[in-house]
Scaffold this motif. Structure first.
Motif, mmCIF file in Angstrom:
data_model
loop_
_atom_site.group_PDB
_atom_site.id
_atom_site.type_symbol
_atom_site.label_atom_id
_atom_site.label_comp_id
_atom_site.label_asym_id
_atom_site.label_seq_id
_atom_site.Cartn_x
_atom_site.Cartn_y
_atom_site.Cartn_z
ATOM 1 N N VAL A 9 0.859 -1.187 0.000
ATOM 2 C CA VAL A 9 0.000 0.000 0.000
ATOM 3 C C VAL A 9 0.893 1.234 0.000
ATOM 4 C CG1 VAL A 9 -1.806 1.273 1.236
ATOM 5 C CG2 VAL A 9 -1.775 -1.237 1.306
ATOM 6 N N MET A 10 0.756 2.050 -1.032
ATOM 7 C CA MET A 10 1.648 3.198 -1.193
ATOM 8 C C MET A 10 0.910 4.473 -0.814
ATOM 9 S SD MET A 10 3.885 1.192 -2.276
ATOM 10 C CE MET A 10 5.173 2.294 -2.730
ATOM 11 N N SER A 11 0.861 4.731 0.502
ATOM 12 C CA SER A 11 0.105 5.911 0.923
ATOM 13 C C SER A 11 1.011 7.108 1.187
ATOM 14 C CB SER A 11 -0.731 5.593 2.155
ATOM 15 O OG SER A 11 0.112 5.219 3.211
ATOM 16 N N ALA A 12 2.324 6.954 0.999
ATOM 17 C CA ALA A 12 3.235 8.074 1.256
ATOM 18 C C ALA A 12 3.024 9.192 0.236
ATOM 19 C CB ALA A 12 4.686 7.595 1.186
ATOM 20 N N ALA A 13 3.243 10.405 0.721
ATOM 21 C CA ALA A 13 3.244 11.561 -0.192
ATOM 22 C C ALA A 13 4.703 11.787 -0.577
ATOM 23 C CB ALA A 13 2.658 12.775 0.511
ATOM 24 N N ASN A 38 11.999 12.641 -8.872
ATOM 25 C CA ASN A 38 12.335 11.447 -8.088
ATOM 26 C C ASN A 38 11.842 10.200 -8.809
ATOM 27 O OD1 ASN A 38 13.730 12.125 -5.675
ATOM 28 N ND2 ASN A 38 11.865 13.102 -4.901
ATOM 29 N N LYS A 39 12.454 9.074 -8.457
ATOM 30 C CA LYS A 39 11.970 7.807 -9.029
ATOM 31 C C LYS A 39 10.568 7.543 -8.488
ATOM 32 C CE LYS A 39 15.956 5.813 -7.905
ATOM 33 N NZ LYS A 39 17.016 4.866 -7.646
ATOM 34 N N ASP A 40 9.682 7.034 -9.309
ATOM 35 C CA ASP A 40 8.312 6.755 -8.884
ATOM 36 C C ASP A 40 8.255 5.336 -8.302
ATOM 37 O OD1 ASP A 40 5.552 6.016 -8.811
ATOM 38 O OD2 ASP A 40 5.134 7.727 -10.106
ATOM 39 N N ILE A 41 8.075 5.259 -7.003
ATOM 40 C CA ILE A 41 8.127 3.955 -6.313
ATOM 41 C C ILE A 41 6.959 3.065 -6.749
ATOM 42 C CG2 ILE A 41 8.312 2.836 -4.054
ATOM 43 C CD1 ILE A 41 9.072 5.666 -2.935
ATOM 44 N N LEU A 42 5.756 3.662 -6.752
ATOM 45 C CA LEU A 42 4.569 2.879 -7.124
ATOM 46 C C LEU A 42 4.724 2.332 -8.548
ATOM 47 C CD1 LEU A 42 1.674 1.885 -6.658
ATOM 48 C CD2 LEU A 42 0.844 4.168 -7.232
ATOM 49 N N HIS A 43 5.213 3.173 -9.434
ATOM 50 C CA HIS A 43 5.398 2.751 -10.824
ATOM 51 C C HIS A 43 6.394 1.597 -10.892
ATOM 52 C CE1 HIS A 43 6.965 2.921 -14.975
ATOM 53 N NE2 HIS A 43 5.694 3.197 -15.268
ATOM 54 N N GLY A 65 -2.372 2.026 -4.765
ATOM 55 C CA GLY A 65 -1.808 3.377 -4.765
ATOM 56 C C GLY A 65 -2.801 4.384 -4.224
ATOM 57 N N PHE A 66 -2.345 5.607 -4.062
ATOM 58 C CA PHE A 66 -3.196 6.707 -3.633
ATOM 59 C C PHE A 66 -3.126 7.820 -4.674
ATOM 60 C CE2 PHE A 66 -4.864 6.548 0.765
ATOM 61 C CZ PHE A 66 -4.488 5.249 1.070
ATOM 62 N N ALA A 67 -4.189 8.547 -4.820
ATOM 63 C CA ALA A 67 -4.176 9.707 -5.702
ATOM 64 C C ALA A 67 -4.847 10.858 -4.962
ATOM 65 C CB ALA A 67 -4.932 9.406 -6.987
ATOM 66 N N SER A 82 -6.351 7.160 -14.445
ATOM 67 C CA SER A 82 -5.188 7.115 -15.338
ATOM 68 C C SER A 82 -3.924 6.763 -14.554
ATOM 69 C CB SER A 82 -5.059 8.378 -16.183
ATOM 70 O OG SER A 82 -4.681 9.429 -15.374
ATOM 71 N N LYS A 83 -3.837 7.161 -13.282
ATOM 72 C CA LYS A 83 -2.692 6.748 -12.436
ATOM 73 C C LYS A 83 -2.724 5.241 -12.188
ATOM 74 C CE LYS A 83 -1.851 11.083 -10.208
ATOM 75 N NZ LYS A 83 -2.086 12.000 -9.139
ATOM 76 N N LEU A 84 -3.921 4.729 -11.932
ATOM 77 C CA LEU A 84 -4.087 3.283 -11.687
ATOM 78 C C LEU A 84 -3.508 2.490 -12.855
ATOM 79 C CD1 LEU A 84 -5.662 0.889 -10.148
ATOM 80 C CD2 LEU A 84 -7.565 1.438 -11.623
ATOM 81 N N ALA A 126 -1.498 3.729 -15.478
ATOM 82 C CA ALA A 126 -0.106 4.047 -15.813
ATOM 83 C C ALA A 126 0.875 3.351 -14.881
ATOM 84 C CB ALA A 126 0.096 5.549 -15.753
ATOM 85 N N LYS A 127 0.476 3.163 -13.623
ATOM 86 C CA LYS A 127 1.410 2.594 -12.646
ATOM 87 C C LYS A 127 1.180 1.102 -12.437
ATOM 88 C CE LYS A 127 1.898 7.050 -10.360
ATOM 89 N NZ LYS A 127 2.651 7.724 -9.307
ATOM 90 N N ASN A 128 0.267 0.529 -13.217
ATOM 91 C CA ASN A 128 -0.024 -0.907 -13.139
ATOM 92 C C ASN A 128 -0.381 -1.351 -11.719
ATOM 93 O OD1 ASN A 128 -0.360 -3.457 -14.259
ATOM 94 N ND2 ASN A 128 1.739 -4.084 -13.749
HETATM 95 N N1 CTP Z 1 4.262 7.723 -5.552
HETATM 96 C C1 CTP Z 1 5.395 6.981 -5.429
HETATM 97 N N2 CTP Z 1 6.604 7.507 -5.784
HETATM 98 C C2 CTP Z 1 6.706 8.773 -6.241
HETATM 99 C C3 CTP Z 1 5.550 9.540 -6.374
HETATM 100 C C4 CTP Z 1 4.339 8.989 -6.010
HETATM 101 O O1 CTP Z 1 5.305 5.851 -4.988
HETATM 102 N N3 CTP Z 1 7.892 9.255 -6.559
HETATM 103 C C5 CTP Z 1 2.971 7.118 -5.229
HETATM 104 C C6 CTP Z 1 2.280 7.713 -4.036
HETATM 105 O O2 CTP Z 1 2.648 7.057 -2.827
HETATM 106 C C7 CTP Z 1 0.825 7.475 -4.389
HETATM 107 C C8 CTP Z 1 0.816 7.674 -5.893
HETATM 108 O O3 CTP Z 1 2.118 7.356 -6.321
HETATM 109 O O4 CTP Z 1 0.430 6.158 -4.114
HETATM 110 C C9 CTP Z 1 0.505 9.083 -6.258
HETATM 111 O O5 CTP Z 1 0.703 9.248 -7.611
HETATM 112 P P1 CTP Z 1 1.366 10.562 -8.213
HETATM 113 O O6 CTP Z 1 1.259 10.463 -9.681
HETATM 114 O O7 CTP Z 1 2.697 10.799 -7.717
HETATM 115 O O8 CTP Z 1 0.483 11.623 -7.624
HETATM 116 P P2 CTP Z 1 0.907 13.063 -7.565
HETATM 117 O O9 CTP Z 1 2.253 13.230 -6.953
HETATM 118 O O10 CTP Z 1 -0.197 13.750 -6.891
HETATM 119 O O11 CTP Z 1 1.040 13.338 -9.118
HETATM 120 P P3 CTP Z 1 0.567 14.569 -9.906
HETATM 121 O O12 CTP Z 1 1.261 15.689 -9.261
HETATM 122 O O13 CTP Z 1 1.014 14.265 -11.271
HETATM 123 O O14 CTP Z 1 -0.916 14.576 -9.734
#
Ligand code: CTP
Length: 398
Positions: A270-274, A302-307, A321-323, A335-337, A339-341
């Protein structure tokens, strides 16, 4: 978790008995059945009238009440767990030696359920060799000990000997006796809180995330039986559940490394971090002085962890994931759901009142990749976490 659970509380003569009154109320509110048994000395510290009203049961404080004999054997058999809180130095010594000169001791000696003890006494009594000896004996006898805390004592002194707080005791009981086995044997990982991206040794780029939602989800997964690793950015949140593995991180890069390592073998992520989307290209090793009138910082994504986890995901792993959105909420979340599989995404809207950063409540919509959509009405983050985990369990391994 505590609904219908039978908890027998023993109270002895100690000032800390006032905390047990709150504990009884908490347990009853959580749906437990509570019965109270007291030593004669305990009645000086907590009123049986208050305790019988709160527990909705007659308080037992004598082996013989009126003309009737109190059936102490059946009490110990009735309970799922017996908790003695506060446990005074005197009763602790009697228990360690098998004495039986009051109803609480008779119940203890005949209890077939697990017994938990929460001692409370002044520091010097707590550190006395005889108390230590008796305590070792009680633990050796199979009793479960809730450690005393440090703080202000009834004597006015400051030190060891404070009984644990009612919330902590309640959580101890849940953690040790009442977790469900819905996710038993399954590993889960949760990211929570903000990340801090260093500009120099004293400054950073961060965000307002409190970590409350992520901690609540980690705790709920744990209470449903999962082995939980909680990867958290800097936050003031804490958990009393000792079985949750906490991995504190600071930056998005730290979180990325910890998450990729924990994802291996996890059934649930569960990726709830901001996570901060950008970090400074260069973090200065020394404090940057305010020499210029204008200053710009070059940032890199930054690298996208969820992706990344979406790419690594194997069959049987559920990725949520969280949006957080302010406009075109559903469209952006979906679209995030994709794109990030991910398997699901929890939509938080900043337009919802009493939801989002810092507050204790939230309202969300959870979307599953199958098209299923679940709206969670405004409630406490703890309750929202319950709904999110139920949603995960419903879709896990199907
Ligand atoms: N996330 C992540 N790694 C990152 C950025 C986001 O794992 N570097 C995860 C967050 O934990 C959350 C989801 O991705 O589960 C949020 O998606 P994201 O596209 O990053 O949302 P925003 O940052 O709000 O993107 P945007 O500004 O494009 O809306």
């Amino acid at each position: 978790m505590l609904k219908g659970k039978k908890i027998l509380i023993g109270i002895t003569g100690s000032i800390a008995a006032y905390k047990t009154i709150t504990l009884v109320r908490l347990l009853i509110k959580a749906g437990a059945e509570v019965k109270v048994v007291m030593t004669p000395a305990a009645r000086e510290f907590a009123s049986p009238v208050v305790l019988s009203t709160l527990s909705k049961n007659t308080v037992i404080h004598d082996l013989v009440e009126g003309d009737a004999w109190s059936n102490h054997v059946m009490l110990g058999r009735w309970a799922d767990v017996m908790l003695i809180a506060p446990l005074s130095c005197n009763t602790l010594a009697k228990m360690a030696n098998g004495l039986c000169d009051n109803v609480l001791l008779a119940v203890y000696l005949s209890a077939t359920c697990p017994v938990v003890i929460a001692p409370a006494m002044d520091e010097d009594m707590w550190h006395h060799p005889s108390t230590k000896r008796n305590l070792v004996q009680l633990v050796k006898d199979g009793n479960h000990l809730i450690e005393v805390g440090k703080g202000e004592l009834a004597s006015g002194l400051f030190g060891d000997g404070r009984m644990a707080e009612p919330e902590e005791i309640g959580q101890y009981l849940i953690e040790n006796f009442f977790r469900t086995d819905e996710l038993k044997g399954q590993k889960a990982m949760v990211t929570a809180g903000p990340t801090y991206e260093a500009i120099d040794p004293v400054r950073f780029i961060g965000n307002h995330s409190s970590g409350k939602m992520g901690f609540a989800i980690a705790e709920e997964l744990y209470l449903r039986g999962a082995d939980v690793t909680l990867i958290t950015g800097p936050t003031s949140q804490q958990t009393n559940y000792k079985g949750i593995t906490i991995k504190p991180v600071v930056s998005a890069d730290d979180m990325y490394n910890a998450a990729v390592a924990a994802f291996d073998g996890a059934a649930i992520a569960v990726m709830s971090a901001a996570v901060a989307d950008y970090k400074p290209v260069l973090a200065s090793q020394e404090k940057i002085k305010k020499k210029q009138d204008e200053w710009s910082i070059e940032l890199v994504k930054n690298k996208d962890i969820l992706h990344q986890l979406g790419q690594q995901k194997k069959k049987g792993q559920f990725l949520l994931g969280f949006a957080l959105e302010t406009n075109n909420e559903k469209e952006n979340a979906l679209s995030k759901l994709k794109a990030k599989n991910a398997d699901g995404i929890v939509l938080n809207s900043l337009n919802d009142k009493d939801a989002g950063f810092g507050v204790d409540t939230n309202t969300v919509t959870i979307f599953h990749q199958s098209g299923e959509e679940m709206k969670v009405a405004l409630k406490s983050k703890k309750e929202v976490a319950t709904d999110i985990v139920s949603f995960i369990i419903k879709h896990l391994h199907v």
